[in-house]
Enzyme design. Structure first.
Site, PDB file in Angstrom:
ATOM      1  N   GLU A   1       0.784  -1.444  -0.044  1.00  0.00           N
ATOM      2  CA  GLU A   1      -0.060   0.088  -0.120  1.00  0.00           C
ATOM      3  C   GLU A   1       0.855   1.242  -0.009  1.00  0.00           C
ATOM      4  OE1 GLU A   1      -4.229  -1.616   2.082  1.00  0.00           O
ATOM      5  OE2 GLU A   1      -2.367  -1.214   3.286  1.00  0.00           O
TER       6      GLU A   1
ATOM      7  N   GLU B   1      -4.294 -10.291   0.221  1.00  0.00           N
ATOM      8  CA  GLU B   1      -5.203 -10.157   1.467  1.00  0.00           C
ATOM      9  C   GLU B   1      -6.736 -10.618   1.016  1.00  0.00           C
ATOM     10  OE1 GLU B   1      -4.845  -6.460   3.391  1.00  0.00           O
ATOM     11  OE2 GLU B   1      -2.712  -6.526   3.378  1.00  0.00           O
TER      12      GLU B   1
END
Length: 1005
Positions: free
Chosen positions: A438, A514
């Site tokens: 991220e 994820e």
């Protein structure tokens, strides 16, 4: 006159002033705000175990804390002088966990103003000092190694400044050859909580400063080995291994001898050897060979695994075989120690993962303790090793000033990737390098990828943040829903605008780095994902977010321990309980989600024939056969075990299937009684991660399921002078129709429930659709599902075909300020001491609120008994909870639990504890036992109300009120993963609809 001109940007109004600076902390602040990598540290190298002397400097150090760099004095403390203001602190440690300051939790947000590279004035500074003795074995040359300092350290030895550390979860070494003295030495480390490096470390976890990993002094002998790089491949068609071991000193190749005694192999470092036959390494069969690399001055010990990783036909392969990652994301956290996780805890959690069929780990979002990879090699895990990088907090400003694309940050990002790769490059378990998490997109990520591919072309590169995937080898996403995952699996996902990039990406395997966010009750939808992984070869599986809840242990006034979360420490800005998401709690106690995940990813699918004559075993192993397993069966009925024993199953090859006969006549044992047959696959012998008899997989079949409850109506309704209506053992209020008594049990309420105390997933925001839309929990409250009120329409006694009477109570259940409602008719019958309750429900009006459809959480009844229940016995799924899209690991059978253990002690209290597919249950109460049966229903039993559950913030807030709350649900909504992921699949939704269901109740002495 400027007070801070030394740190002002050139274009700042303050920079125009040329006055004399009076800022005593300017130099230290300038250094903390440097975007450069660590200063004075040696080049990164592998973490080696050798015969060179080493001294672990962990233990009790001296410590003091300052509020910021300007408040940190230069008073000779680096020499070990003037330590009167110091106390004791263990090292490794996170100092907020020892009473110095407080933990601070944010997920995406930075806990300081985003003005890179500047740091806040409120920046805790910790001074650490320790004295140690150095013997002659550390001369003439030695290095000092730090395996983890959060976030920025400055190091002195005997008053001489050695340099700085940048990269909290990265190793730094300093040459102390000319500084170390024989005998007593003083090591001093000043640690700042925040630095420019903090902009690169915005991972979703507590901000916990300190020296949290090992500190060691290591001798560097003459003719020693600085670094080793092992290249060990395997050819799956020939069975040959290839081995090349590079040994270097000061960056130059050296003469060294490599020995593998088991293979009777000896070769010179730097040469490649083809080995005719080796046993390959995989997570299923983690075969390692002991090896040494020796020079005249030093011998390094290695454990080598031969394996090769390839990407072919958009499939991720190990040793020529497509593999599936059944993985978890793992953070390092201890609820009492913070980032300093003891070795025995780390080892225990890895064994726990293995025991629950987990085969892969993403080291989110930084390299773990160096011992972790040795354990992963030994126990057998596929590891995606991630760089210590996340800049998520720049997203809110559209990634403006993001370090990932700013040239001045390139050296720092490259240094982080270099330290990641060099330390752990020799581990067979590492199958992918990940650039970070991220951090947007940008040139610096591309530079990291280029360097890594040049240094280690044997492993693919991963990074999720750029979906066009220009500088990676696998296509990665987080929380892509089932529908999109199915499209990607088929290679028919929407095309990229760039045809070249699109074609390149379609040739990549796909990983969910994820998925199925495991927060609170849930996660739901795991089986549907796994079915897609099994169906489409392009899909390589994924990593559950996440393994471990990051709760911090606190004690209330009554001495009860509970887990604290964001906001419990007075943080100005925080992200609440979002830090407590995991398949295990902070003490590594499995949550129900882990038990379900184990079943979903089990390596064998066991299907028991309905007539109990045989069972089918389908292997999902990629490399191992079943010769290390044994199979057993058990026949159980209400009275206990009827029969059981071993079953001979010939070894089954990987990815093959076999049908095995069961002993004859098993069905006859049960007769007409309800019985369950279970077949288990378990370890035949003890392994490094579990004892003999540990269960890997199971299958069941139910024989003679109970018939749905039916009560013959043989009794009539009677009117009592007390204003009650009597029907068999039940009493009702003539004024309201409310049930007031069951036998000797007083009843406080029986009513319709359409709401539940929201789960973490119910509080989730729709980040992929409309992030401004109200959450499901908010919609339920706005629609009034938590405040239903009943209006009596009529009560009547009607003849029943069985010869008795039925008591009909007709109601309309409405909501203040709403026109929609539900007609609920309760029809009671009695016979043989049992009560029958038939409930009919019909929606009234249009169930929309502010233009949105109103979904229901459940359709069921809440029975409130004015007595405390001690224990619940039931036949159905268990022993742990199950909701429509969870509970895969729950088994059919007869179960029993204390009422206190029926709910799950989630860190933030929420809906939990439902047992699914219940045919019958008995509550043991003060004043009698209540038996309930019916067509399979969901059963929940609590000693406190839904209102109390919804209002609670922590477990100690839940206090039994002397009553028992029983929920008998005809249908429930699934739980999904909406806290950070897809919501509930359509099959598990509960739209308003007409339903009927019947229950039987009986009070026994």
């Amino acid at each position: 006159m400027s007070l801070d001109s030394s740190t002002a940007p050139a274009d700042s109004p303050r920079a125009a002033s040329a006055g004399r600076s009076l800022d005593a902390g300017a130099n230290e602040i300038r250094e903390l705000e440097s975007v450069a990598p660590a200063g004075g540290a040696l080049p990164a190298r592998a973490y080696l175990h050798s015969d060179a002397p080493r001294k672990v400097l962990n233990g009790t150090w001296k410590f003091r804390l300052h509020g910021g760099a300007r408040l940190a004095p230069a008073d000779g403390w680096q020499h070990g002088e003037n330590l009167s203001g110091f106390g004791d602190l263990p090292v490794p440690s996170s100092w907020p966990m020892h009473g110095h300051g407080a933990p601070w939790y944010t997920n995406v947000q930075y806990p300081f103003a985003v003005e890179p590279p500047h740091v806040p004035d409120l920046n805790p500074i910790g001074d650490h000092v320790v004295e140690f003795d150095a013997g002659p074995e550390f001369f003439p040359r030695a290095v000092l190694r730090f395996d983890g300092i959060e976030s920025a350290g400055t190091v002195w030895l005997n008053g001489t400044r050695l340099g700085t550390t940048r990269g909290s979860r990265l190793a730094h070494e300093f040459d102390v050859t000319d500084v170390l003295v024989p005998g007593r030495n003083t090591l001093a480390v000043r640690v700042a909580q925040f630095s420019a490096a903090s902009y690169l470390e915005d991972q979703d976890m507590w901000w916990l400063p300190g020296i949290f990993r090992d500190v060691t002094l290591q001798a560097r002998p003459d003719n020693g080995i600085d670094d080793v790089f092992v290249h060990a491949g395997y050819h799956h068609l020939t069975g040959e291994g290839t081995l090349k071991v590079e040994a270097t000193r000061a960056g130059e190749a050296i003469d060294a001898v490599v020995r593998l005694p088991e293979l009777e192999l000896e070769l010179a470092a730097g040469t490649e050897q083809v080995i005719p036959a080796v046993h390959p390494w995989s997570a299923e069969l983690p075969r390692l060979y002991e090896a040494t690399v020796s020079t005249a001055g030093e011998t390094a010990n290695l454990r080598i695994g031969f394996r090769t990783i390839t990407i072919e036909d958009a499939q991720f392969k190990v040793n020529g075989q497509r593999i599936l990652l059944r993985g978890v994301n793992r953070h390092e956290h201890d609820p009492r120690l913070g980032r300093a996780v003891p070795h025995e805890v780390m080892e225990r959690e890895l064994r726990l993962m293995k025991q629950h069929n987990i085969n892969a780990i993403r080291t989110s979002h930084y390299p773990p303790h160096p011992d972790f990879l040795a354990l992963a090699d030994q126990l057998g895990f596929y590891v995606m090793l991630e760089c210590d990088l996340e800049t998520h907090g720049f997203e809110s400003a559209g990634w403006k000033q993001n370090p990932s694309d700013d040239p001045q940050w390139e050296p720092a990002l490259l240094d982080r990737m270099r330290r990641t790769v060099e330390r752990d490059k020799n581990h067979a378990s590492v199958i992918m390098w990940s650039l970070g998490n991220e951090s947007g997109t940008g040139r610096n990520l591309a530079a990291m990828s280029r360097w890594t591919k040049h240094r280690d072309p044997s492993r693919p590169i991963h990074y999720e943040g750029d979906w066009s995937s220009p500088y990676v080898d696998v296509y990665s996403r987080m929380y892509a829903d089932h529908a999109e995952t199915a499209l990607i699996g088929q290679g028919i996902e929407p095309a990229l605008d760039d045809p070249g990039l699109d074609a390149r990406r379609r040739a990549m395997p796909f990983v969910l780095c994820e998925y199925v966010h495991a927060m609170g009750a849930g996660p739901g939808g795991m089986s549907e994902y796994q079915e897609l992984f099994d169906r489409y070869p392009r899909l390589m599986g994924g990593f559950v977010w996440e393994w471990l809840e990051h709760g911090i242990t606190r004690t209330d006034d009554d001495g009860r321990e509970y887990f604290a979360y964001g906001g419990d420490f007075g943080e100005e800005l925080h992200d609440g309980n979002f830090v407590t998401d995991g398949l295990v709690d902070a003490d590594r106690k499995p949550r129900p989600g882990l038990l379900d995940f184990k079943k979903v990813i089990e390596p064998l699918a066991i299907t028991v024939a309905a007539d109990w004559t045989s069972f089918t075993v389908a292997s999902k192993f990629d490399f191992a056969d079943t010769s290390a397993l044994r199979f057993r069966y058990a026949v159980e009925a209400d009275g206990g075990t009827l029969d059981g024993g071993p079953v001979e199953v010939p070894p089954l090859a990987p990815r093959s299937e076999s049908t095995v006969a069961l002993p004859a006549g098993l069905a006859a044992l049960a007769g007409d009684a309800t019985a369950v047959l279970t077949v288990r696959a378990e370890l035949a012998e003890e392994t490094a991660w579990a004892a003999a008899g540990h269960e890997l997989a199971w299958g069941q079949a139910l024989l003679n399921p109970p018939e749905a409850a039916r009560v013959r109506a043989t009794e009539a309704v009677a009117e009592a002078g007390t204003g009650e209506l009597l029907l068999g053992p039940a009493a009702f209020s003539r004024a309201t129709g409310a049930l007031t008594r069951l036998g000797g049990l007083p009843v406080d309420d029986l009513r319709l429930v359409l709401w539940r105390a929201p789960t973490d997933n119910d509080h989730g925001v729709d980040w992929w659709g409309d992030p401004e839309a109200p959450t499901l929990a908010q919609r339920w409250v706005a629609a009034g599902l938590n405040r239903l009120h009943s209006r009596l329409i009529g009560i009547s006694a009607v003849p029943d075909a069985e010869g008795g009477e039925a008591l009909e109570i007709r109601t309309r259940v409405g909501i203040a300020d709403k026109q929609y409602a539900v007609f609920v008719d309760y029809t009671w019958t009695s016979g043989g001491g049992r009560l029958g309750l038939h409930t009919r429900l019909r929606p009234d009006g249009e169930w929309t609120d502010r233009g949105r459809d109103v979904p229901w959480a459940r359709i069921g009844l809440e029975l409130v008994l004015a007595a405390e229940a001690r224990q619940v016995d039931w036949f159905g799924q268990g022993p742990h909870q199950a909701y429509p899209d969870t509970g895969q690991g729950a088994r059919k059978g007869w179960h029993s639990l204390p009422v206190a253990d029926m709910a799950v002690d989630y860190v933030r209290p929420q809906e939990s504890g439902a047992r699914a597919a219940v045919h019958s249950a008995t509550l043991q109460l003060d004043g009698g036992n209540l038996a309930v049966s019916g067509k399979p229903f969901a059963l929940t039993v609590r000693p406190y109300s839904q209102v109390a559950l919804d209002a609670a913030n922590h477990q100690p807030d839940l206090v039994p009120d002397g009553r028992t709350y029983v929920y008998l649900d005809h249908v429930q909504r699934g739980v999904g993963t909406g806290a950070c992921g897809p919501g509930v699949l359509e099959a598990y939704l509960v739209p308003p609809r007409e339903v009927e269901f019947t229950l039987a109740l009986e009070v026994k002495a």
